[in-house]
Design a protein around this motif. Structure first.
Motif, PDB file in Angstrom:
ATOM      1  N   ILE A   1       0.863  -1.192   0.000  1.00  0.00           N
ATOM      2  CA  ILE A   1       0.000   0.000   0.000  1.00  0.00           C
ATOM      3  C   ILE A   1       0.894   1.234   0.000  1.00  0.00           C
ATOM      4  N   ASP A   2       0.770   2.029  -1.066  1.00  0.00           N
ATOM      5  CA  ASP A   2       1.523   3.280  -1.200  1.00  0.00           C
ATOM      6  C   ASP A   2       0.595   4.376  -0.674  1.00  0.00           C
ATOM      7  N   THR A   3       0.986   5.044   0.415  1.00  0.00           N
ATOM      8  CA  THR A   3      -0.013   5.790   1.187  1.00  0.00           C
ATOM      9  C   THR A   3       0.503   7.089   1.785  1.00  0.00           C
ATOM     10  N   ASP A   4      -0.430   8.021   2.015  1.00  0.00           N
ATOM     11  CA  ASP A   4      -0.110   9.339   2.592  1.00  0.00           C
ATOM     12  C   ASP A   4      -1.046   9.606   3.779  1.00  0.00           C
ATOM     13  N   PRO A   5      -0.958   8.777   4.847  1.00  0.00           N
ATOM     14  CA  PRO A   5      -2.029   8.778   5.854  1.00  0.00           C
ATOM     15  C   PRO A   5      -2.188  10.112   6.590  1.00  0.00           C
ATOM     16  N   GLY A   6      -3.333  10.732   6.587  1.00  0.00           N
ATOM     17  CA  GLY A   6      -4.653  10.492   6.003  1.00  0.00           C
ATOM     18  C   GLY A   6      -5.613   9.578   6.780  1.00  0.00           C
ATOM     19  N   ILE A   7      -6.823  10.181   7.025  1.00  0.00           N
ATOM     20  CA  ILE A   7      -7.859   9.478   7.780  1.00  0.00           C
ATOM     21  C   ILE A   7      -8.439   8.324   6.972  1.00  0.00           C
ATOM     22  N   ASP A   8      -8.752   8.568   5.684  1.00  0.00           N
ATOM     23  CA  ASP A   8      -9.306   7.444   4.912  1.00  0.00           C
ATOM     24  C   ASP A   8      -8.209   6.439   4.543  1.00  0.00           C
ATOM     25  N   ASP A   9      -6.942   6.887   4.549  1.00  0.00           N
ATOM     26  CA  ASP A   9      -5.828   5.932   4.401  1.00  0.00           C
ATOM     27  C   ASP A   9      -5.799   4.986   5.607  1.00  0.00           C
ATOM     28  N   ALA A  10      -5.981   5.565   6.803  1.00  0.00           N
ATOM     29  CA  ALA A  10      -5.995   4.745   8.025  1.00  0.00           C
ATOM     30  C   ALA A  10      -7.085   3.683   7.909  1.00  0.00           C
ATOM     31  N   MET A  11      -8.263   4.095   7.439  1.00  0.00           N
ATOM     32  CA  MET A  11      -9.358   3.133   7.257  1.00  0.00           C
ATOM     33  C   MET A  11      -8.964   2.040   6.270  1.00  0.00           C
ATOM     34  N   ALA A  12      -8.371   2.443   5.155  1.00  0.00           N
ATOM     35  CA  ALA A  12      -7.997   1.479   4.110  1.00  0.00           C
ATOM     36  C   ALA A  12      -6.952   0.490   4.635  1.00  0.00           C
ATOM     37  N   ILE A  13      -5.981   0.990   5.390  1.00  0.00           N
ATOM     38  CA  ILE A  13      -4.928   0.127   5.943  1.00  0.00           C
ATOM     39  C   ILE A  13      -5.547  -0.877   6.922  1.00  0.00           C
ATOM     40  N   PHE A  14      -6.437  -0.398   7.786  1.00  0.00           N
ATOM     41  CA  PHE A  14      -7.095  -1.294   8.748  1.00  0.00           C
ATOM     42  C   PHE A  14      -7.946  -2.348   8.022  1.00  0.00           C
ATOM     43  N   VAL A  15      -8.675  -1.908   6.995  1.00  0.00           N
ATOM     44  CA  VAL A  15      -9.497  -2.855   6.216  1.00  0.00           C
ATOM     45  C   VAL A  15      -8.592  -3.925   5.584  1.00  0.00           C
ATOM     46  N   ALA A  16      -7.450  -3.494   5.039  1.00  0.00           N
ATOM     47  CA  ALA A  16      -6.517  -4.441   4.407  1.00  0.00           C
ATOM     48  C   ALA A  16      -5.998  -5.459   5.421  1.00  0.00           C
ATOM     49  N   LEU A  17      -5.644  -4.964   6.610  1.00  0.00           N
ATOM     50  CA  LEU A  17      -5.080  -5.857   7.629  1.00  0.00           C
ATOM     51  C   LEU A  17      -6.131  -6.840   8.143  1.00  0.00           C
ATOM     52  N   ASN A  18      -7.400  -6.500   7.917  1.00  0.00           N
ATOM     53  CA  ASN A  18      -8.480  -7.378   8.369  1.00  0.00           C
ATOM     54  C   ASN A  18      -9.158  -8.088   7.201  1.00  0.00           C
ATOM     55  N   SER A  19      -8.449  -8.174   6.065  1.00  0.00           N
ATOM     56  CA  SER A  19      -8.993  -8.854   4.884  1.00  0.00           C
ATOM     57  C   SER A  19      -8.258 -10.169   4.679  1.00  0.00           C
ATOM     58  N   PRO A  20      -8.941 -11.299   4.915  1.00  0.00           N
ATOM     59  CA  PRO A  20      -8.268 -12.597   4.831  1.00  0.00           C
ATOM     60  C   PRO A  20      -7.759 -12.931   3.432  1.00  0.00           C
TER      61      PRO A  20
END
Length: 326
Positions: free
Chosen positions: A15-34
């Protein structure tokens, strides 16, 4: 299947990212995606400057208790070496995370640059790595400069960028990530990699409402609690800028497009980016249906996929489910 087998069948994500509130959401979703295994975060300017993006990426991995995932710091300037960057701290807070002033993370980025990490991973797992690009495309363009075979070795690039057929969000012409480094974006769009672009024409259809926010607030999950702490600034911005009772889920939608592409439909064609003038940062889509007489800047360019529709309710539900079950 054993653990090793299960891991083999997961899609490898950077994930290439500039966190960011919706980046935080995306990272958390990714970490919780089997379905996926996050093998690294690379950082870029956009919502905040690159140094702070790195700090925030390390902090988010600490919150998620996933400090095993490497963070590679990306470019501090555009591909043309411009250092006057557009930073959207008015959307996400000056710290990028809702002005919570969290303590500095204990972790450090790895010694490698983002571009060299991207190239190394693509070489190590040819055809298997998906890059989810949530900011300006500088690091990806630098990876292509570093290794011209990168577009063929990377599995897919799913990027958040462009405003196909709608107004931009920086100005009427341009969307923020493309506007952040239009030259890099044009390099990436024409590099020949397998690219899926998710524009704001699609992400603006996916809204986390006040009611969804309340559902998150009542939930005991670690990710939901953390996001409720930081999300106020983001809601306030949307209320002011768009008069909307909710927030656009740009980054989580892009992440989920990499996880579950069946939630979107797309069209295919050539995309070029205007790099100067009043239209700087605009993404122009050529459906390649017409044969033009002259040889131009558009001729024989590789095609990319551009998202046109999204199953918005399913997207929101998936985001909610993965944030609430952590």
């Amino acid at each position: 299947m054993d653990g090793g087998e299960a891991a083999k069948n997961k899609k490898k994500l950077i994930i290439d990212t500039d966190p960011g509130i919706d980046d935080a959401m995306a990272i958390f979703v990714a970490l919780n995606s089997p379905e996926v295994e996050v093998i690294g975060l690379t950082t870029i300017f956009g919502n905040v400057y690159t140094t702070l993006a790195t700090r925030n990426a390390l902090h988010l991995l600490e919150v998620a208790e996933r400090t095993d995932i490497p963070v590679a710091e990306g470019s501090h300037q555009t591909i043309m070496k411009a250092t006057k960057l557009r930073i959207a701290d008015f959307v996400h807070g000056t710290d990028g995370l809702g002005n919570q002033n969290f303590p500095p993370p204990k972790g450090q980025p790895i010694g490698q640059s983002a571009a060299s990490f991207l190239v190394e991973q693509a070489n190590e797992y040819p055809g298997e790595v998906t890059v989810v690009a949530l900011g300006p495309l500088t690091n990806i363009a630098l990876a292509i400069e570093l290794d011209p075979s990168f577009p063929k070795k990377i599995g897919q690039i799913v990027l958040l960028g462009g405003a196909f057929s709608v107004n931009g969000n920086v100005n009427p012409a341009a969307e923020a990530n493309i506007f952040g480094d239009p030259d890099a974006a044009d390099i990436v769009f024409t590099c020949g990699a397998d690219i899926l672009a998710i524009g704001i024409n699609v992400t603006h259809q996916v809204i986390l409402t006040d009611a969804d926010r309340n559902r998150l607030a009542q939930c005991q999950s670690r990710f939901a609690k953390y996001l409720c702490k930081i999300i106020g600034v983001y809601f306030a911005y949307h209320h002011e800028a768009y008069a909307t009772q909710g927030v656009y889920l740009h980054d989580p939608v892009t992440l989920l497009a990499a996880v579950n592409p069946s939630l979107l439909t797309y069209t295919e064609g050539v995309v070029r980016v205007q790099t100067s003038g009043i239209m700087r940062g605009i993404t122009i889509f050529d459906n390649t249906k017409k044969r033009y007489g002259e040889i131009t800047e558009w001729t024989n360019k590789p095609t990319v996929k551009v998202a046109v529709t999204v199953d918005a309710p399913a997207m929101v539900e998936l985001v909610m489910e993965r944030l609430m079950n952590s």
